[in-house]
Design a protein around this motif. Structure first.
Motif, PDB file in Angstrom:
ATOM      1  N   ARG A 149     -29.745 -72.881  11.980  1.00 27.20           N
ATOM      2  CA  ARG A 149     -28.978 -73.935  11.326  1.00 27.20           C
ATOM      3  C   ARG A 149     -27.478 -73.753  11.471  1.00 27.20           C
ATOM      4  NH1 ARG A 149     -32.599 -76.661  11.583  1.00 27.20           N
ATOM      5  NH2 ARG A 149     -34.424 -76.827  10.253  1.00 27.20           N
ATOM      6  N   GLU A 150     -27.004 -72.527  11.303  1.00 30.97           N
ATOM      7  CA  GLU A 150     -25.564 -72.261  11.314  1.00 30.97           C
ATOM      8  C   GLU A 150     -25.002 -72.388  12.729  1.00 30.97           C
ATOM      9  OE1 GLU A 150     -23.990 -70.672   8.442  1.00 30.97           O
ATOM     10  OE2 GLU A 150     -25.812 -71.191   7.347  1.00 30.97           O
ATOM     11  N   ARG A 174     -26.363 -70.987  16.797  1.00 28.81           N
ATOM     12  CA  ARG A 174     -26.755 -71.891  17.861  1.00 28.81           C
ATOM     13  C   ARG A 174     -26.766 -71.208  19.222  1.00 28.81           C
ATOM     14  NH1 ARG A 174     -23.241 -77.149  18.315  1.00 28.81           N
ATOM     15  NH2 ARG A 174     -24.687 -78.094  19.776  1.00 28.81           N
TER      16      ARG A 174
END
Ligand code: NAG
Length: 341
Positions: free
Chosen positions: A225-226, A230
């Motif tokens: 998510r952060e 990624r």
């Protein structure tokens, strides 16, 4: 419906259901185009641009490569040298068999047994690249990938992988900061994927190679998510083939025979082959079903004859046919499964 047809359908549905269940991530990979995480061409400064030095550089300046020992074969020396020459300020680490084993023994002793027991040397060459990226960070480059320009712009992303056409990712060029959650997940997944699938290409692909990495990646992008978690995706045009591409691949040189070229081509297009495998399996399944229906109809023109047939004809023949059809699904998918690059 006739009993035989029902048995046939049930077996087909079971086989297809099991395949879909077992390979659900793989199937979802077919529809993954990587665009959500793609590094857009406009994000990458042109070679020589002043913008390059102004970008934050997260990945350490280290180039990793692997080979059996330090005697690099002639055909790969120009590619290796091109990367070294373009990056005099980068640390260069060549992971020979001996050095790789010592590194795993010292830093990841829990993995040593799996590492030593891989049946194919290429599996160790695959595995070590994930471990060194997780540990040191840097950029891993296959020996048959030469460098076309400096890799600095790629240091600005916490981690990146290379997309392959039509889908999936490769493990021939990858970059990462040390301890990136994706590569930690990769090295932690290796043991559970260390299985023998009966065919060397599949075993290598799915235990340590691009197929393994693609599946772990596909599962990972569902949970990361952060921004820092990624994994960015280098798209094919930026990988090779243009003046602004980062690499130029020397695969397919004269040292490859025709067979080898075919195998390399299949390795690069493994996802396409997987799709083709499923498609052919579906067509063959359909044809078999059609012949089966005709066969049953011919044999069963009248109810009496049919009942007689069910009594007289030993079921062996019918069941064998059904068995063969079920096996066909599996075999065709497996045969056309990707060859390892
Ligand atoms: C490196 O490995 C190759 C292939 O196994 C072998 O032919 C060569 O002699 C080795 N070189 C060294 C320095 O050990």
């Amino acid at each position: 419906m006739r009993r035989g047809t029902i048995i046939f359908l049930v077996i087909n549905l079971l086989v297809i259901g099991l395949l879909i269940n077992a390979f659900s991530t793989l199937i979802s990979l077919l529809f993954e185009d990587g665009s959500a995480d793609a590094i857009h061409r406009a994000e990458i400064p042109a070679p020589g641009s002043d913008l390059i030095d102004n970008r934050t550089q997260l990945i350490p300046k280290i180039i990793h490569q692997t080979y059996i020992n330090t005697s690099i074969p002639e055909q790969w020396k120009p590619g290796q040298q091109s990367c070294i020459d373009l990056h005099p300020d980068y640390e260069y680490m060549l992971w020979t068999d001996e050095k790789s084993r010592a590194f795993i023994a010292a830093e990841y002793p829990w993995f040593l047994e799996t590492f030593d027991n891989y049946p194919f040397p290429i599996q160790r060459a695959d595995a070590i690249r994930y471990f060194v990226l997780a540990y040191y960070g840097g950029i891993y480059i296959d020996l048959d990938d030469g460098c076309n320009r400096r890799l600095d712009p790629l240091l600005s992303y916490p981690a990146w992988l290379r997309f392959t056409i039509p889908t999936g990712i490769s493990n021939d060029a990858m970059g990462s900061v040390p301890q990136h959650p994706f590569f930690l997940r990769v090295i932690e997944s290796l043991q559970s994927y260390s299985r023998n699938w009966g065919m060397p290409y599949i075993t290598v692909m799915y235990s340590t190679g691009p197929l393994f990495l693609s599946v772990v990646w596909k599962e990972y992008i569902g949970v990361a998510r952060e921004a820092a978690e990624r994994v960015r995706i280098l798209m094919p045009g930026d990988y090779k083939g243009h003046s602004w591409s980062f690499f130029n691949v020397v695969k397919g040189n004269s040292w490859h025979g025709k067979d080898a070229q075919t195998i390399f081509w299949m390795g690069r297009h493994w996802m396409l082959l997987t799709v083709a495998g499923f498609a052919i399996a579906a067509v063959v399944g359909g044809c078999l079903w059609w012949s089966w229906t005709i066969w049953v109809m011919r044999r069963g023109n009248t109810a009496a004859r049919r009942r007689a047939l069910w009594r007289r004809a030993p079921s062996k023949e019918r069941y064998e046919l059904v068995d063969r059809m079920a096996a066909a699904h599996g075999t065709i998918v497996h045969l056309l499964w990707p060859l390892y690059d």
